[in-house]
Design an enzyme around this catalytic site. Structure first.
Site: not given
Length: 333
Positions: A53, A100
C-alpha cells in the site's frame, strides 16, 4: 518481373522463415513462476499476491508520519511483493508524480479548512515519491532481471487525469507497455485469466488496474490499463478495527462479486485527534499470519469461498506477509 539475385535470396529466406519455423516464438514455459513451480499452471485469478500500500511512500524517518513503508521499491519486490499500489497526481511542475493528497499531516499544523483546501490544490506537498516515469523505470529494470515474475499495479487516478495523454506516456517511456497484458475481453471474470506460466512465456507479465478513467470516462482508454472496479472489488479502507470486518465497498459493472478479483485493504490505521495515521506500532500483529488469514476468511462469503487475490499491507518488511500469502496459496511456510 525478374528479381536480382540478392532479392531472390531475401525472398527465399523469408519463405524459409515462414515454413521453417524461424519466426520469433514465445518463450518456453517457465518451470518456476513467482517463486513456485506449482504457480506456473495456476490461473492468475486463483492466486494470492502480496501487495504494498502506498509503495512509493517509503522512509525510515519516524518524523515523516505520512510514510507507509520503510523500504524502497526494489526491496519490496525482493521481499515478495507482487502488487504495487500508488496514487498519482500532477505536481507543480506539470509532471505526473506519485504522492499523497491526504491532509493528515497538514492538519497537525493548521486546523483551518481553507488551508486544507489549499493543500489539495497544489499537488505533492508532503510526500513526493518522484515521477511516475522514474518509478516505472525502476520496476522495469527489476522485471528485466527477474523474467519469471508476474507483477500487478493498482494505481489511483484521483484527479481524473487522461489515461492516454498523462499516464500512458510514462508507461511507454519506461518500457512497461511492452510487457503489459492486454485481455482478450473486458471485463475478465476471475476464471478467465491465463496461467502465470502463459503470462511469463508471452512476456506479458504486468497487469495494471486503474481506479478511475480507464473505462474511457476521462478520454480514450488504453488497452493495457484496465478499469479496476469492473474486475476487482475492494472492502473498506482506512480501517481502525483490527478484526477488518469485510464488506464489498467499491465495485461496479456486470460481473458478480464472485466473478470479480478481490483484495484485502489489510492496512490498519490509528486515530490521533481524529486524524487517521498508519499504525506502525501494531504492524507486526496486523501483518501476522493469523490476522491476514482471518481477514481473507472473513471475505469468503463474497468470493465463493476462495482466498483473496491480493493482500495490501503497510510496512511490508514487518510481520509475516509472505508467509501468510504462501499459506493462502496452499504452501506451507
Amino acid at each position: 518481373m525478374r528479381f536480382p539475385f540478392f532479392h531472390r535470396i531475401l525472398a527465399l529466406s523469408a519463405l524459409c522463415g515462414v515454413f521453417g519455423g524461424t519466426l520469433p516464438t514465445k518463450r518456453q514455459q517457465p518451470t518456476v513462476c513467482n517463486g513456485h513451480a506449482e504457480l506456473c499452471s495456476r490461473p492468475y485469478g486463483n492466486i494470492t499476491f502480496l501487495g504494498s500500500h502506498d509503495s512509493y511512500a517509503f522512509s525510515t524517518d519516524p518524523l515523516i508520519v505520512s510514510r507507509d513503508q520503510e523500504v524502497d521499491i526494489v526491496s519490496q519486490l525482493d521481499l515478495g511483493v507482487r502488487m504495487l499500489q500508488a496514487e498519482g497526481h500532477l505536481n507543480d511542475d506539470g509532471v505526473l508524480h506519485f504522492c499523497h493528497t491526504s491532509t493528515r499531516v497538514l492538519i497537525y499544523l493548521v486546523w483551518i479548512d481553507l488551508l486544507v483546501f489549499f493543500y489539495y490544490s497544489i499537488g505533492c506537498l508532503l510526500f513526493d515519491g518522484g515521477t511516475v516515469e522514474a518509478y516505472l523505470t525502476t520496476v522495469k529494470t527489476w522485471l528485466d532481471a527477474n523474467p519469471d515474475e508476474v507483477l500487478t499495479f493498482l494505481f489511483t487516478n484521483g484527479d481524473g487525469l487522461s489515461i492516454s495523454e498523462t499516464w500512458a506516456p510514462a508507461f511507454v517511456a519506461a518500457g512497461i507497455d511492452t510487457v503489459s497484458y492486454i485481455p482478450p475481453i473486458n471485463p475478465m471474470t476471475r476464471s478467465d485469466w491465463p496461467t502465470l506460466g502463459d503470462l511469463i512465456s508471452a512476456d506479458t507479465r504486468v497487469i495494471t488496474f486503474m481506479d478511475a478513467g480507464a473505462d474511457g470516462t476521462d478520454g480514450p482508454p488504453v488497452d493495457y490499463i484496465l478499469p479496476e472496479f469492473t474486475m476487482l472489488w475492494e472492502p473498506p479502507f482506512d480501517s481502525t478495527d483490527a478484526s477488518f470486518p469485510c464488506s464489498v465497498n467499491r465495485t461496479s459493472g456486470p460481473l458478480t462479486n464472485e466473478q470479480h478479483l478481490n483484495l484485502l485493504n489489510h492496512n490498519l490505521d490509528v486515530s490521533v485527534l481524529g486524524i487517521l495515521l498508519p499504525n506502525l506500532a501494531d504492524a507486526a500483529t496486523t501483518n501476522g499470519v493469523a490476522s491476514i488469514i482471518a481477514d481473507s476468511n472473513g471475505c469468503t462469503a463474497f468470493t465463493g469461498g476462495l482466498a483473496a487475490n491480493f493482500v495490501l499491507l503497510d510496512w511490508v518488511d514487518i510481520g509475516e506477509g509472505p508467509q501468510a500469502v504462501d499459506q493462502l496459496n496452499g504452501f506451507s511456510s
